[in-house]
Enzyme design. Structure first.
Site, PDB file in Angstrom:
ATOM      1  N   TYR A  74      -9.670   4.004   5.067  1.00 41.28           N
ATOM      2  CA  TYR A  74      -9.159   3.488   6.327  1.00 41.28           C
ATOM      3  C   TYR A  74      -9.161   4.643   7.765  1.00 41.28           C
ATOM      4  O   TYR A  74      -7.871   4.229   8.360  1.00 41.28           O
ATOM      5  CB  TYR A  74      -7.834   3.464   5.807  1.00 41.28           C
ATOM      6  CG  TYR A  74      -7.196   2.387   4.987  1.00 41.28           C
ATOM      7  CD1 TYR A  74      -8.188   1.039   4.746  1.00 41.28           C
ATOM      8  CD2 TYR A  74      -6.310   2.765   3.384  1.00 41.28           C
ATOM      9  CE1 TYR A  74      -8.061   0.215   3.654  1.00 41.28           C
ATOM     10  CE2 TYR A  74      -6.578   2.403   2.307  1.00 41.28           C
ATOM     11  CZ  TYR A  74      -7.334   1.033   2.116  1.00 41.28           C
ATOM     12  OH  TYR A  74      -7.561  -0.235   1.211  1.00 41.28           O
ATOM     13  N   GLU A 114      -7.108  -3.211  -8.748  1.00 37.99           N
ATOM     14  CA  GLU A 114      -7.958  -2.497  -7.388  1.00 37.99           C
ATOM     15  C   GLU A 114      -8.077  -1.450  -6.015  1.00 37.99           C
ATOM     16  O   GLU A 114      -7.552  -1.904  -5.423  1.00 37.99           O
ATOM     17  CB  GLU A 114      -7.915  -4.018  -6.739  1.00 37.99           C
ATOM     18  CG  GLU A 114      -8.306  -4.823  -6.652  1.00 37.99           C
ATOM     19  CD  GLU A 114      -7.977  -6.229  -6.011  1.00 37.99           C
ATOM     20  OE1 GLU A 114      -8.736  -7.474  -6.310  1.00 37.99           O
ATOM     21  OE2 GLU A 114      -7.131  -6.439  -5.045  1.00 37.99           O
ATOM     22  N   PRO A 115      -7.702  -0.127  -6.413  1.00 38.41           N
ATOM     23  CA  PRO A 115      -7.244   1.023  -5.978  1.00 38.41           C
ATOM     24  C   PRO A 115      -8.335   1.256  -4.836  1.00 38.41           C
ATOM     25  O   PRO A 115      -9.419   0.869  -5.019  1.00 38.41           O
ATOM     26  CB  PRO A 115      -7.254   2.133  -7.055  1.00 38.41           C
ATOM     27  CG  PRO A 115      -7.932   1.753  -8.459  1.00 38.41           C
ATOM     28  CD  PRO A 115      -8.046  -0.129  -7.983  1.00 38.41           C
ATOM     29  N   CYS A 120      -7.575   7.965  26.304  1.00 37.42           N
ATOM     30  CA  CYS A 120      -6.402   7.786  27.606  1.00 37.42           C
ATOM     31  C   CYS A 120      -5.210   6.522  26.546  1.00 37.42           C
ATOM     32  O   CYS A 120      -4.985   5.390  27.263  1.00 37.42           O
ATOM     33  CB  CYS A 120      -7.664   6.221  28.431  1.00 37.42           C
ATOM     34  SG  CYS A 120      -7.786   7.870  30.046  1.00 37.42           S
ATOM     35  N   ARG A 157      -4.755   5.270  11.501  1.00 31.43           N
ATOM     36  CA  ARG A 157      -3.443   4.710  10.789  1.00 31.43           C
ATOM     37  C   ARG A 157      -2.110   5.466  12.163  1.00 31.43           C
ATOM     38  O   ARG A 157      -1.584   4.821  11.611  1.00 31.43           O
ATOM     39  CB  ARG A 157      -3.605   5.460  10.039  1.00 31.43           C
ATOM     40  CG  ARG A 157      -5.021   4.387   8.920  1.00 31.43           C
ATOM     41  CD  ARG A 157      -5.041   5.336   7.282  1.00 31.43           C
ATOM     42  NE  ARG A 157      -3.693   4.987   6.693  1.00 31.43           N
ATOM     43  CZ  ARG A 157      -2.761   5.957   6.454  1.00 31.43           C
ATOM     44  NH1 ARG A 157      -3.416   7.170   6.931  1.00 31.43           N
ATOM     45  NH2 ARG A 157      -1.910   5.200   5.808  1.00 31.43           N
ATOM     46  N   SER A 216       0.602  -1.195   0.021  1.00 30.80           N
ATOM     47  CA  SER A 216       0.127   0.153  -0.023  1.00 30.80           C
ATOM     48  C   SER A 216       0.682   1.401   0.182  1.00 30.80           C
ATOM     49  O   SER A 216       2.522   0.734   0.599  1.00 30.80           O
ATOM     50  CB  SER A 216      -1.590  -0.101   1.411  1.00 30.80           C
ATOM     51  OG  SER A 216      -1.901  -0.546   0.932  1.00 30.80           O
ATOM     52  N   GLY A 252      -3.323  -0.534  -4.305  1.00 29.93           N
ATOM     53  CA  GLY A 252      -2.073   0.364  -3.315  1.00 29.93           C
ATOM     54  C   GLY A 252      -1.333   1.473  -4.125  1.00 29.93           C
ATOM     55  O   GLY A 252      -0.025   1.679  -3.426  1.00 29.93           O
ATOM     56  N   TYR A 288       0.095   2.417  11.672  1.00 34.80           N
ATOM     57  CA  TYR A 288       1.385   2.414  10.875  1.00 34.80           C
ATOM     58  C   TYR A 288       2.320   3.651  11.434  1.00 34.80           C
ATOM     59  O   TYR A 288       2.980   3.604  10.302  1.00 34.80           O
ATOM     60  CB  TYR A 288       0.600   2.741  10.039  1.00 34.80           C
ATOM     61  CG  TYR A 288      -0.523   1.048   9.486  1.00 34.80           C
ATOM     62  CD1 TYR A 288      -0.788   0.103   9.293  1.00 34.80           C
ATOM     63  CD2 TYR A 288      -1.029   2.304   8.856  1.00 34.80           C
ATOM     64  CE1 TYR A 288      -1.529  -0.639   9.075  1.00 34.80           C
ATOM     65  CE2 TYR A 288      -2.744   1.048   8.834  1.00 34.80           C
ATOM     66  CZ  TYR A 288      -2.360   0.071   8.821  1.00 34.80           C
ATOM     67  OH  TYR A 288      -4.094  -0.451   7.938  1.00 34.80           O
TER      68      TYR A 288
HETATM   69  C1  LIG Z   1      -6.133  -7.599  -2.018  1.00 36.13           C
HETATM   70  C2  LIG Z   1      -5.828  -5.904  -1.809  1.00 36.13           C
HETATM   71  N1  LIG Z   1      -6.685  -5.192  -3.338  1.00 36.13           N
HETATM   72  C3  LIG Z   1      -6.819  -3.896  -2.534  1.00 36.13           C
HETATM   73  C4  LIG Z   1      -6.106  -3.298  -1.695  1.00 36.13           C
HETATM   74  C5  LIG Z   1      -6.184  -1.427  -1.782  1.00 36.13           C
HETATM   75  O1  LIG Z   1      -5.229  -1.326  -1.538  1.00 36.13           O
HETATM   76  P1  LIG Z   1      -5.310   0.534  -1.491  1.00 36.13           P
HETATM   77  O2  LIG Z   1      -5.867   1.421  -1.115  1.00 36.13           O
HETATM   78  O3  LIG Z   1      -3.784   0.687  -0.904  1.00 36.13           O
HETATM   79  O4  LIG Z   1      -5.348   0.900  -3.239  1.00 36.13           O
HETATM   80  C6  LIG Z   1      -5.948  -4.260  -0.790  1.00 36.13           C
HETATM   81  C7  LIG Z   1      -5.473  -3.205   0.814  1.00 36.13           C
HETATM   82  O5  LIG Z   1      -5.170  -3.661   1.639  1.00 36.13           O
HETATM   83  C8  LIG Z   1      -6.062  -5.339  -0.722  1.00 36.13           C
HETATM   84  O6  LIG Z   1      -5.660  -6.648   0.649  1.00 36.13           O
END
Ligand SMILES: Cc1ncc(COP(=O)(O)O)c(C=O)c1O
Length: 475
Positions: free
Chosen positions: A409, A305-306, A379, A348, A227, A263, A352
């Site tokens: 997130y 898959e963004p 707390c 987050r 990511s 990612g 992280y």
């Molecule tokens: C399998 C998969 N696809 C897509 C994503 C989306 O990632 P991002 O929001 O960083 O684009 C994630 C995030 O954890 C993931 O695990």
């Protein structure tokens, strides 16, 4: 002389400035106050209270369109899935469909949101490293387009559910490719020490098994390498590894697709400079073309898959400041600014060490910049929202504080820590604000505690006579 506690890259020149790329496009100051999507944050706060997450619909939809068009221009055929884990509400799912994206879900809950929002089941991809049998059955029976298998046993479970439903279920296989990337760096190994996917050298055997199962149709391999990735190098390395395997597996039976995951990184602070998405898409396409040529196959249909890239920069969280406390630390002073939210609405930084940018939202100020740390009300000493930011030194209780790039997130990772009700998700478009997810009430939060129900037995607190008998040792 630089402030001894300030990170080197943190720009102190104007504590009112709205760095481009960090704040939703079009965010401006009018009479000093932030205006996002045409709406004045002071008015939103007066009407809805704080904290709230405000999502600029035009920005989210524009970015969905932009990333789809960038990849469509770069590849012969591409499907873009919106990763719902970043932020999923019924309306967000509908926006993404309207912009031509499919929806990726990774739990029964996300599946339910997408289906109830009216997303066509065949446009849904279903992920997850441990989908329960009941959730698999729900997805198969609903007609989900593809399942991403994460382990050998999932092939058997999805096959059994498909057989019971009398369907042939399309599946992808998640491969652990040995490439892990974040920001500018990627790490390439032969094996990855992580829970997702099937190690690359075990894939041929599992694919042979999947192909024996008549209720499954394998459409392709899948990988997701990390990511907040700023350039194409890690994706390109992963694509090279996958294409060699894709060619090998495609030689014996059709394998039309290749999913390269999500990612793509965004700017959380002015110091972040992700490559433009069009450049990433082109460089990735060139790497895929080269790799496909090398193994002598045509470029397969690509899927991505963004999540974060689409909704992250569309969201801003607005808080009210409760306390301002200068704390002397060795040779410098840090101003702790505490707000009415924190790690329960943005986990987050605690999870992280994520960095964010903040600005006073209800006014601008001519005061000198002061090095601030924005803390939540929880707390935990680790309950930090913004680790380091220059804010005007006259920042005061009652000011509104906006934190940028919280669209991804934050709502999806929110919790009820310290019995805190979760903030609403509001959408703004052309100056109009509407509620996507209402604010949680204290009653919502308390409603699961059975002992607090009106019909519950009153607590059996020790009465004086009990106490006396305990003291006498006969309890
Ligand atoms: C399998 C998969 N696809 C897509 C994503 C989306 O990632 P991002 O929001 O960083 O684009 C994630 C995030 O954890 C993931 O695990």
């Amino acid at each position: 002389m630089p402030h001894p506690l300030a990170p080197l890259l943190l720009d102190a020149s104007d504590p009112n400035a709205l760095a481009e790329g960090v704040w939703p496009a079009g965010t401006e100051r009018v009479d000093g106050a932030l205006r996002i999507g045409g709406a004045d944050v002071r008015e939103i706060a007066a009407q809805h209270g704080t904290p709230f997450l405000l999502v600029d619909e035009m920005v989210a939809r524009g970015r969905a369109r932009r990333i789809r068009e960038a990849f469509e221009a770069a590849f012969p055929a591409v499907d873009v899935y919106y990763a719902g884990k970043a932020l999923l509400t019924a309306d967000v799912a509908r926006w993404m469909r309207a912009e031509g994206l499919r929806i990726d879900v990774c739990s029964g809950g996300e599946l339910a949101i997408a289906l109830r929002a009216g997303v066509e089941p065949e446009a849904i991809g279903f992920h997850g490293n441990n989908k329960s049998e009941s959730v698999i059955a729900a997805g198969v029976e609903a007609g989900v387009g593809t399942f991403v298998l994460d382990a050998p046993i999932e092939a058997e479970r999805v096959a059994a559910a498909a057989e019971r439903a009398g369907r042939v279920q399309r599946v992808r296989l998640r491969v652990s490719v040995g490439v892990h990337a974040s920001t500018h760096e990627f790490l390439a190994t032969s094996h990855e020490d992580q829970k997702f996917g099937v190690p690359i050298d075990e894939v041929p055997e599992l694919v042979a098994r999947i192909r024996e199962l008549p209720s499954l149709e394998l459409v392709g391999l899948h990988s997701h390498i990390g990511s907040q990735i700023f350039d194409a190098d890690g994706f390109a390395e992963s694509a090279r590894r996958l294409l060699a395997l894709h060619a090998e597996l495609g030689a014996t039976a059709p394998l039309p697709e290749l999913n390269l995951g999500g990612g793509f990184g965004i700017a959380y602070t002015a110091a972040d400079s992700p490559e433009p998405i069009e450049a990433i898409a082109e460089r990735l396409a060139a790497a895929v073309r080269d790799a496909a040529d090398h193994v002598g196959i045509p470029v397969p249909r690509i899927a991505i898959e963004p999540g974060r890239w689409i909704v992250g920069p569309a969201g801003v969280t607005v808080y009210t400041i409760g306390t301002v406390k200068p704390v002397r630390v060795d040779d410098g002073t840090r101003t702790y600014v505490s707000v009415d939210g924190g790690m329960s609405d943005n986990a987050r930084p605690a999870l992280y060490g994520a960095q964010y940018s903040a600005r006073i939202a209800n006014r601008s100020s001519d005061a000198e910049p002061a090095l601030a740390r924005v803390a939540g009300h929880h707390c935990e000493s680790g309950d930090i929202v913004v680790d380091a930011e220059w804010l005007p030194a006259d920042v005061a209780p009652g000011d509104l504080l906006a934190v940028a790039a919280t669209g991804a997130y934050c709502h999806s990772l929110a919790s009820n820590y310290n019995a805190t009700p979760r903030p609403p998700v509001l959408a703004v478009a052309n100056g109009e604000v509407r509620t996507l997810v209402r604010r949680e009430s204290l009653d919502d939060v308390l409603s699961r505690d059975v002992g607090l129900r009106p019909e519950a037995e009153p607590a059996t607190a020790p009465t004086p006579s009990h106490v006396a008998s305990i003291d006498q040792g006969d309890a």
